[in-house]
Each structure stands twice: as C-alpha cells, then as structure tokens.
Design a protein around this motif. Sequence first.
Motif, mmCIF file in Angstrom:
data_model
loop_
_atom_site.group_PDB
_atom_site.id
_atom_site.type_symbol
_atom_site.label_atom_id
_atom_site.label_comp_id
_atom_site.label_asym_id
_atom_site.label_seq_id
_atom_site.Cartn_x
_atom_site.Cartn_y
_atom_site.Cartn_z
ATOM 1 N N ASN A 38 60.138 -16.443 -73.597
ATOM 2 C CA ASN A 38 59.448 -15.935 -74.775
ATOM 3 C C ASN A 38 57.939 -15.893 -74.501
ATOM 4 O O ASN A 38 57.311 -16.930 -74.298
ATOM 5 C CB ASN A 38 59.745 -16.846 -75.966
ATOM 6 C CG ASN A 38 59.098 -16.385 -77.246
ATOM 7 O OD1 ASN A 38 58.043 -15.768 -77.247
ATOM 8 N ND2 ASN A 38 59.728 -16.717 -78.353
ATOM 9 N N LYS A 41 55.692 -18.374 -76.443
ATOM 10 C CA LYS A 41 55.767 -19.767 -75.993
ATOM 11 C C LYS A 41 55.096 -19.943 -74.635
ATOM 12 O O LYS A 41 54.479 -20.973 -74.378
ATOM 13 C CB LYS A 41 57.217 -20.237 -75.941
ATOM 14 C CG LYS A 41 57.840 -20.358 -77.309
ATOM 15 C CD LYS A 41 59.250 -20.865 -77.238
ATOM 16 C CE LYS A 41 59.816 -21.006 -78.643
ATOM 17 N NZ LYS A 41 61.162 -21.557 -78.637
ATOM 18 N N ARG A 44 51.229 -20.732 -74.122
ATOM 19 C CA ARG A 44 50.725 -22.108 -74.254
ATOM 20 C C ARG A 44 50.585 -22.816 -72.917
ATOM 21 O O ARG A 44 50.009 -23.894 -72.844
ATOM 22 C CB ARG A 44 51.640 -22.910 -75.166
ATOM 23 C CG ARG A 44 51.703 -22.342 -76.560
ATOM 24 C CD ARG A 44 52.588 -23.173 -77.455
ATOM 25 N NE ARG A 44 52.809 -22.450 -78.702
ATOM 26 C CZ ARG A 44 53.944 -22.404 -79.348
ATOM 27 N NH1 ARG A 44 54.982 -23.049 -78.872
ATOM 28 N NH2 ARG A 44 54.052 -21.727 -80.458
#
Length: 53
Positions: A38, A41, A44
């Motif tokens: 993803n 995600k 990060r």
Amino acid sequence: MQINGGPGLLVRVNGETDGVVAVRVENGYVTGAYHVRNPEKLSRIEQETAVSR
C-alpha cells in the motif's frame, strides 16, 4: 530493517520501494509474515535499520 518492532525486509524494484515484508516472531518461531504494498503505508518508511543477532 525493523517493521513495527520486528524484523522486516524492504523490497525494491529498479531502485524504487515496491513493498515490505514484515515477520512476526514469537518464542523464536516465525508465526506470521505480511507483505505490504500500500503506497500510503509505505510512505512512512524513512530509513533502513540494520538488524543483528
């Protein structure tokens, strides 16, 4: 590298981050493996962390 406090593997394709594989270890046994692709995600992930024994 570490993902959520456990060992993980950063997957790169042509120099670009493609995903990560996170591994859950309990009592010395691998009890789960998770492949995350993803883009939200993955944004990060800032840096790699060396893993040692």
